[in-house]
Design an enzyme around this catalytic site. Structure first.
Site: not given
Length: 640
Positions: A282, A368, A396
């Site tokens: 990243k 979640e 969600r």
């Protein structure tokens, strides 16, 4: 003329010589830094996805062979290579280029997935559709930036692996460096072998032949197969995927475009589901991102210096910072308070708590649903969990909040960051659905603080509740000046109180400043307005009902969806109490809003002080004929 400027479509990319690719990758990284430094956006994930995106578009013929990105914020390079370079000056700006894949922008964007862990399910459905239509086309899903921690990915993998005739290529962009890249001739040879259809036929022939040899045959085959599998597992971490029935190739150095391209060509030719595992870094190629230990400049919150990577403006004190600070204080006083995050430790403000109390901090990944039910389990075990997520991601986990938390009256506190209009991230990230959803949950208690002191106060009140779930919600915007209450009636703060009020303005959370401004505007037209902050917007308090009964009109002002919002709840409570006072609700219309500066988005939906004032005056005019409404929608006081 740069090499990048010659790329207007994926076909142009496929005409490049292999030796030109490294220069193109460098130009793309320079382009990303230059553009994102002006607009903000997701930088780190895209710097890490340059070579693999180039390889994808050299191997697959998008859009006929669709490429799906999960998470969608790693798709900037895809946008650059599919004809949208010139639009990057408007990245995430109102009316400009979206920060996520967008079907309205390009035929190359099949899905608008900015909630993670969805692409494999989309890919499964697309592959099924192609099979039903008799079309032999591959579907590609790029899964990375933590998306594999979401349960939907594994549900989809289970289905994808079951269909050996559907061509789904899954590129895992592993920028967490879970494994080190394996390079060299042996790994390359094994990758070639595993993806050669003839290899499978030979293996079947050997199995069948040895099976006909009594006693010695089956054990010998098992031994040979075990040696082969053991050798592969020692070189590549493929066991989990192959146990699901998916062919695996890798790990591949995701910054070696030629290696990625070779692996993808083999996967494409295999004709069945394949995992291609790319290891990337990243922020790769940009010093400030590589040196950012927190998140590799994952998403700079605004314009930044392209040389240093430092933000040009801090944007003021944040709600998130105050929450994080107060959580540390509460943690020192309450050893039973624990924190849960869904891969958002820094963005939700829980990082200081994790440093102070690492044993009481749980990052469950992009999960979640699991976060809420796990929190319920912690509550059953005597803890008080505080689950901090973005308001948009609560969607969600609605079932888990309803059935796993609320039905059990578990003392779980849900802290929703980025509630209301969030701005540049667009339709999927506006936190406008939480009140509509949570207001139907039995026993739920929802707090909406208006400033720093009330955030600290209401968070403490929330974690003090021991007989059911609580919610504390606040916006993304910078904290404005504190607003002191004139008095408190029960749980309701009275912020403005004229002698003979006409209108009661019920302000939800951070809308308090606008509510006070609206009161001033209508006062200039001869209409007196009381402004109150309910503090706890659900359930509707008896004190708020009594205040409403003393006014000629009640107007709610909220930064959530109108359907099922605070206004709808208050209207129903007034009817149930047989209080006959007209009510009007002002909030966010129940539709998907675009991206852009939050003020511009609010202006587009009429959620400004000027717009609200005009509407209030219009409603009062229908109660009082002494207020005239002109044709140009300007209101003025007239003599009776």
């Amino acid at each position: 003329m740069t090499l990048l400027s010659s790329i207007g479509a994926p076909a142009d990319l496929r005409r490049l010589r292999p030796d030109q690719i490294p220069l193109l990758a460098t130009e793309i990284r320079d382009f990303l830094v230059a553009k994102v430094s002006r607009t903000g956006g997701h930088l780190g994930p895209n710097l890490g996805a340059v070579e693999l995106t180039i390889a994808l578009h050299r191997v697959f013929d998008s859009p006929a062979e669709p490429i799906l990105f999960d998470t969608g914020h790693q798709a900037y390079v895809h946008k650059i290579l599919t004809g949208r370079q010139d639009a990057f000056d408007g990245l995430r700006q109102y009316g400009g280029l979206s920060g996520y894949p967008s079907r309205s922008e390009s035929e190359h964007d099949v899905i608008e997935n900015s909630h993670a862990s969805t692409a494999l399910s989309y890919a499964d459905g697309l592959a099924k559709a192609f099979a039903l239509r008799g079309e032999k086309r591959p579907v590609v899903a790029v899964v990375g930036d933590g998306a594999l921690t979401g349960g939907m990915c594994w549900e989809a993998l289970n289905n994808i692996a079951a269909a050996k005739d559907r061509q789904v290529v899954i590129l895992v962009n592993d920028n967490g460096r879970s494994y080190s890249p394996t390079i060299g001739g042996l790994a390359d040879h094994l990758a070639t072998l595993r993806l050669t259809p003839g290899y499978e036929r030979v293996l079947d022939l050997v199995r069948d032949s040895l099976a006909r040899t009594p006693l010695v045959g089956p054990p010998l085959f098992d031994a040979l197969h075990g040696i082969k599998k053991g050798l592969k597992d020692a070189i590549a971490p493929q066991g989990l995927f192959e146990d699901l029935g998916l062919k695996y190739v890798g790990p591949v150095d995701g910054h070696d475009e030629a290696a990625v391209e070779t692996a993808l060509r083999r996967a494409r030719a295999f004709g069945a589901p394949v995992i291609v595992h790319c290891v990337t870094r990243k922020g790769f190629g940009y010093g400030p991102a590589e040196g950012d230990e927190a998140d590799c400049l994952h998403g700079p919150g605004g314009a930044f210096d392209p040389v240093t990577g430092q933000l040009l403006s801090s944007g003021g004190r944040k709600w998130t910072t105050v929450f994080g600070d107060e959580m540390v204080r509460i943690g020192a006083e309450r050893p039973d308070v624990v924190a849960i995050t869904a891969a958002m430790l820094h963005p939700t403000g829980l990082h200081p708590f994790s440093l102070a109390y690492p044993e009481r901090t749980y990052d469950v990944g992009i999960a979640e649903q699991h976060a809420l039910t796990s929190a319920a389990g912690l509550a059953f075990g005597g803890m008080h969990p505080v689950v901090a997520i973005y308001a948009t991601f609560l969607n969600r986990a609605f079932d888990q909040m309803l059935m796993d938390v609320a039905m059990h009256r578990a003392p779980v506190t849900l802290v929703l960051d980025r509630a209301g209009v969030t701005g540049e991230d667009g339709a999927s990230h506006h936190g406008m659905w939480d009140l509509s959803l949570m207001n139907i949950v039995p026993g739920i208690r929802i707090a909406a603080p208006r400033d720093e002191p009330t955030l600290r106060e209401e968070l403490r009140e929330a974690v003090a509740v021991s007989d059911g779930p609580t919610v504390v919600r606040f916006p993304k915007t910078a904290l404005a000046e504190d607003i002191s209450a004139l008095r408190r009636v029960g749980v309701v703060d009275v912020l403005l109180e004229p002698v003979r009020p006409d209108v009661l303005i019920v302000s939800v959370g951070a809308m308090a400043h606008m509510a006070i401004e609206v009161a001033g505007r209508v006062q200039a037209e001869g209409i007196a307005a009381t402004v109150v902050d309910p503090r706890w917007v659900t359930p509707v308090s008896d004190e708020l009902l009594r205040l409403a009964a003393g006014h000629r009109l009640v107007v709610t002002l909220e930064d959530g969806g109108r359907s099922g919002g605070v206004g709808a709840q208050l209207s129903q409570a007034l009817r149930d109490a047989d209080i006959d006072v007209p009510t009007r609700d002002i909030g966010i219309p129940q539709r998907f809003l675009g991206h852009g500066n939050a003020m511009l988005v609010r202006s587009a939906i009429g959620l400004t002080a000027q717009d609200v004032s005009r509407r209030v005056l219009g409603w009062v005019s229908r109660l009082d004929p002494g207020v005239r409404v002109d044709a140009d929608d300007e209101r003025s006081r007239t003599q009776p």
